[in-house]
Motif scaffolding. Structure first.
Motif, PDB file in Angstrom:
ATOM      1  N   GLN A 192      32.060  26.246  85.285  1.00 37.95           N
ATOM      2  CA  GLN A 192      31.061  27.072  85.963  1.00 37.95           C
ATOM      3  C   GLN A 192      29.695  26.377  85.982  1.00 37.95           C
ATOM      4  OE1 GLN A 192      31.082  30.871  84.099  1.00 37.95           O
ATOM      5  NE2 GLN A 192      30.165  31.917  85.849  1.00 37.95           N
ATOM      6  N   THR A 193      29.337  25.788  84.848  1.00 41.28           N
ATOM      7  CA  THR A 193      28.064  25.081  84.745  1.00 41.28           C
ATOM      8  C   THR A 193      28.049  23.880  85.679  1.00 41.28           C
ATOM      9  OG1 THR A 193      28.338  25.552  82.410  1.00 41.28           O
ATOM     10  CG2 THR A 193      26.412  24.285  83.035  1.00 41.28           C
ATOM     11  N   VAL A 194      29.178  23.201  85.749  1.00 38.00           N
ATOM     12  CA  VAL A 194      29.284  22.028  86.622  1.00 38.00           C
ATOM     13  C   VAL A 194      29.114  22.446  88.074  1.00 38.00           C
ATOM     14  CG1 VAL A 194      30.835  20.202  87.420  1.00 38.00           C
ATOM     15  CG2 VAL A 194      30.796  20.825  84.992  1.00 38.00           C
ATOM     16  N   THR A 195      29.807  23.493  88.433  1.00 35.80           N
ATOM     17  CA  THR A 195      29.723  23.984  89.818  1.00 35.80           C
ATOM     18  C   THR A 195      28.297  24.387  90.162  1.00 35.80           C
ATOM     19  OG1 THR A 195      31.951  24.847  89.527  1.00 35.80           O
ATOM     20  CG2 THR A 195      30.731  25.630  91.445  1.00 35.80           C
ATOM     21  N   ARG A 196      27.668  25.083  89.226  1.00 39.15           N
ATOM     22  CA  ARG A 196      26.309  25.569  89.458  1.00 39.15           C
ATOM     23  C   ARG A 196      25.335  24.406  89.689  1.00 39.15           C
ATOM     24  NH1 ARG A 196      23.091  28.624  91.254  1.00 39.15           N
ATOM     25  NH2 ARG A 196      21.284  29.487  90.189  1.00 39.15           N
ATOM     26  N   LEU A 197      25.418  23.392  88.836  1.00 39.31           N
ATOM     27  CA  LEU A 197      24.512  22.258  88.992  1.00 39.31           C
ATOM     28  C   LEU A 197      24.770  21.544  90.317  1.00 39.31           C
ATOM     29  CD1 LEU A 197      22.267  20.415  87.896  1.00 39.31           C
ATOM     30  CD2 LEU A 197      24.051  19.031  86.823  1.00 39.31           C
ATOM     31  N   ASN A 198      26.043  21.357  90.622  1.00 44.26           N
ATOM     32  CA  ASN A 198      26.356  20.670  91.878  1.00 44.26           C
ATOM     33  C   ASN A 198      25.881  21.454  93.093  1.00 44.26           C
ATOM     34  OD1 ASN A 198      27.479  18.124  91.176  1.00 44.26           O
ATOM     35  ND2 ASN A 198      29.314  19.161  90.437  1.00 44.26           N
ATOM     36  N   GLN A 199      25.985  22.773  93.010  1.00 41.73           N
ATOM     37  CA  GLN A 199      25.457  23.592  94.111  1.00 41.73           C
ATOM     38  C   GLN A 199      23.960  23.375  94.273  1.00 41.73           C
ATOM     39  OE1 GLN A 199      26.647  27.503  92.904  1.00 41.73           O
ATOM     40  NE2 GLN A 199      28.573  27.468  94.080  1.00 41.73           N
ATOM     41  N   CYS A 200      23.260  23.318  93.151  1.00 35.67           N
ATOM     42  CA  CYS A 200      21.809  23.119  93.210  1.00 35.67           C
ATOM     43  C   CYS A 200      21.461  21.748  93.777  1.00 35.67           C
ATOM     44  CB  CYS A 200      21.197  23.290  91.816  1.00 35.67           C
ATOM     45  SG  CYS A 200      21.135  25.017  91.294  1.00 35.67           S
ATOM     46  N   CYS A 217      16.206  25.993  90.910  1.00 35.05           N
ATOM     47  CA  CYS A 217      17.481  26.527  91.388  1.00 35.05           C
ATOM     48  C   CYS A 217      18.330  27.036  90.220  1.00 35.05           C
ATOM     49  CB  CYS A 217      18.219  25.437  92.164  1.00 35.05           C
ATOM     50  SG  CYS A 217      19.913  25.852  92.609  1.00 35.05           S
ATOM     51  N   LEU A 218      18.386  26.251  89.135  1.00 38.44           N
ATOM     52  CA  LEU A 218      19.197  26.655  87.971  1.00 38.44           C
ATOM     53  C   LEU A 218      18.646  27.926  87.335  1.00 38.44           C
ATOM     54  CD1 LEU A 218      19.872  23.226  86.202  1.00 38.44           C
ATOM     55  CD2 LEU A 218      21.545  24.647  87.406  1.00 38.44           C
ATOM     56  N   GLU A 219      17.325  28.095  87.434  1.00 41.89           N
ATOM     57  CA  GLU A 219      16.717  29.257  86.785  1.00 41.89           C
ATOM     58  C   GLU A 219      16.723  30.489  87.680  1.00 41.89           C
ATOM     59  OE1 GLU A 219      12.916  27.762  85.601  1.00 41.89           O
ATOM     60  OE2 GLU A 219      13.737  26.730  83.832  1.00 41.89           O
ATOM     61  N   GLU A 255      18.442  17.543  79.021  1.00 42.21           N
ATOM     62  CA  GLU A 255      19.777  16.951  78.857  1.00 42.21           C
ATOM     63  C   GLU A 255      20.847  18.003  79.156  1.00 42.21           C
ATOM     64  OE1 GLU A 255      18.711  13.525  75.508  1.00 42.21           O
ATOM     65  OE2 GLU A 255      19.624  15.389  74.867  1.00 42.21           O
ATOM     66  N   GLN A 256      20.594  19.201  78.680  1.00 40.15           N
ATOM     67  CA  GLN A 256      21.558  20.277  78.905  1.00 40.15           C
ATOM     68  C   GLN A 256      21.655  20.615  80.394  1.00 40.15           C
ATOM     69  OE1 GLN A 256      23.059  21.097  75.945  1.00 40.15           O
ATOM     70  NE2 GLN A 256      24.601  22.112  77.188  1.00 40.15           N
ATOM     71  N   ARG A 257      20.503  20.598  81.075  1.00 42.24           N
ATOM     72  CA  ARG A 257      20.510  20.899  82.517  1.00 42.24           C
ATOM     73  C   ARG A 257      21.325  19.878  83.307  1.00 42.24           C
ATOM     74  NH1 ARG A 257      14.664  21.676  81.941  1.00 42.24           N
ATOM     75  NH2 ARG A 257      14.494  23.927  81.641  1.00 42.24           N
ATOM     76  N   LEU A 258      21.124  18.593  82.989  1.00 44.64           N
ATOM     77  CA  LEU A 258      21.705  17.540  83.835  1.00 44.64           C
ATOM     78  C   LEU A 258      23.087  17.070  83.382  1.00 44.64           C
ATOM     79  CD1 LEU A 258      18.532  15.350  84.569  1.00 44.64           C
ATOM     80  CD2 LEU A 258      19.536  17.156  85.986  1.00 44.64           C
ATOM     81  N   SER A 259      23.445  17.368  82.130  1.00 48.30           N
ATOM     82  CA  SER A 259      24.693  16.785  81.615  1.00 48.30           C
ATOM     83  C   SER A 259      25.950  17.187  82.390  1.00 48.30           C
ATOM     84  CB  SER A 259      24.865  17.099  80.132  1.00 48.30           C
ATOM     85  OG  SER A 259      25.083  18.475  79.947  1.00 48.30           O
TER      86      SER A 259
END
Lengths: 186, 238
Positions: free
Chosen positions: A125-133, A183-185, B45-49
């Motif tokens: 989920q975290t991976v998807t979220r970052l990639n979306q951003c 975006c993440l926030e 680091e947590q944001r980008l990892s």
């Protein structure tokens, strides 16, 4: 790495805790379950197996030394280890300014990015979220962020690849990072 | 853009890896003594990892871990253990700082049967400031000695020696206040088990004359430098 894909974040955290108490057996298990990931990260940056092996050695010695400082409340254990490895790799890369050839393969790798069946770095989920951003950024900025993070490209590397002045690259990168954070926030 | 935003983006670029070498090194150096900065780096680091998720694992050759293990064996883990003791002291001593404090960490060995007792000594200094001491402890007879390296007496101040160990609870315990010639009761550690002493951390603080009025050091430890020594404790002249 199928055999280790079941190593959960909690397992890795527990191993780091035991390493903090100088448990060599736990250190060996931690290495077994995480070294392939870290070597993948480091090798992608350095493009040189001998350098990468040395960086991995140094990384695990640091993990051994710093395990007690690891705080599970502030970072996931694999993020913490990946960060130590990346920092070492980038420091090593910057010592060999001529040793890094940027090439189109790496750009192709970016384009061919796909969701992987990866195990331990983050939950999906975290991976998807970052990639979306990141995907919301302009295309060039997406590539810049990924080339910098994954391949260790410097501002100069990016400037010559993208035909922009270094200062523009700096501005774009910072704007991109700011947008990603926002975006993440959101 | 505010200064805080600017620092935040500098940290972000540090984590991304694109910060120029001089800025990168400066930030790295600051990080060790700046928990707030360290926390903000960890956040980025947590944001980008999650980006690293895209990287395929690569199996290392068997020789890599063998080399790591050899390095750990060679290291004897003493330096490692020492660093740990220092960080334990640092993180668990929540005290406000007024005076310069000098932390002296000592790692003692059980002597090899055929050798004289050996000590491994480290001296920790606040912000590179003088003064500094060497402290040695002989685990066989639990005698201690302390000797100034660059330390000088300060007017209207006393130096006080502390011990800290898990078995003694979270706070440092006073070993004693140093005299005019930096002397201290050689028996001051005789009440402690050698096993406790081997794992303990020692500190020296600058206190009002006669020692800390609160029973605790009035300043925390921050930085340290290693001073390895092969000297036998106490009376060797050099």
């Amino acid at each position: 790495m199928q055999s280790n894909s079941s190593t959960s974040t909690a397992d890795v955290s527990a191993l780091v805790g035991r390493v903090a108490r100088s448990d060599r057996a736990a250190f060996a298990s931690l290495y077994q379950s995480t070294a392939p990931k870290l070597l993948g990260v480091v090798l992608r940056i350095l493009n040189n197996r001998a350098w990468a092996d040395e960086v991995i050695q140094d990384t695990y010695l640091k993990i051994w030394q710093k395990a007690e400082q690891f705080d599970a409340a502030k970072a996931s254990p694999i993020t913490w280890m990946v960060s130590i490895a990346r920092n070492n790799a980038i420091d090593e890369l910057r010592k060999h300014p001529a040793g890094r050839t940027t090439n189109d393969d790496e750009l192709d790798q970016m384009a061919g990015r796909q969701p992987t069946a990866q195990d331990q770095v983050e939950d999906q989920q975290t991976v998807t979220r970052l990639n979306q951003c990141i995907d919301q950024l302009e295309k060039e900025r997406q590539d810049m962020v990924r080339l910098a993070y994954l391949n260790g490209w410097s501002r100069d590397d990016l400037a010559s690849q993208f035909g922009q002045p270094v200062n523009t690259v700096k501005t774009w990168l910072r704007r991109a990072l700011q947008d990603i954070k926002g975006c993440l926030e959101s | 853009m505010s200064e805080r935003d600017d620092l935040d983006l500098q940290i972000a670029e540090y984590v991304l890896g694109t910060l120029p070498a001089d800025e990168r090194n400066a930030l790295s150096a600051r990080r060790a003594g700046d928990p707030t900065l360290d926390a903000r780096i960890l956040e980025w680091e947590q944001r980008l990892s999650p980006l690293a998720d895209a990287v395929e694992p690569v199996e290392p050759g068997p020789e890599v871990f063998a080399k790591i293990e050899r390095a750990l064996d060679r290291d004897d883990s003493n330096v490692v253990a020492l660093r740990r003791q220092v960080s334990r002291w640092r993180w668990s001593t929540a005290l406000t700082s007024v005076a310069a404090l000098i932390l002296v960490a000592v790692l003692t060995f059980q002597p090899q049967p055929e050798k004289a007792p050996e000590s491994f000594v480290a001296v920790f200094q606040h912000n590179d400031q003088q003064p500094a001491f060497l402290l040695t402890v002989n685990l066989n007879d639990r005698q201690l000695s302390i000797r100034p390296v660059t330390a000088e007496q300060q007017p209207d101040k006393s130096y006080q020696l502390w011990i800290k160990a898990d078995e003694l609870g979270p706070n440092p315990r006073s070993v004693g206040v140093l005299g005019d010639q930096f002397q201290i009761d050689r028996e001051a550690l005789s009440q402690y088990d050698p096993s406790l002493l081997r794992g303990a951390t020692f500190g020296i603080s600058v206190e009002p004359p006669g020692g800390s009025p609160t029973g605790q050091p009035t300043s925390p430890a921050i930085h340290g430098f290693l001073y390895p020594t092969g000297d036998a404790p106490a009376d060797t002249s050099d």
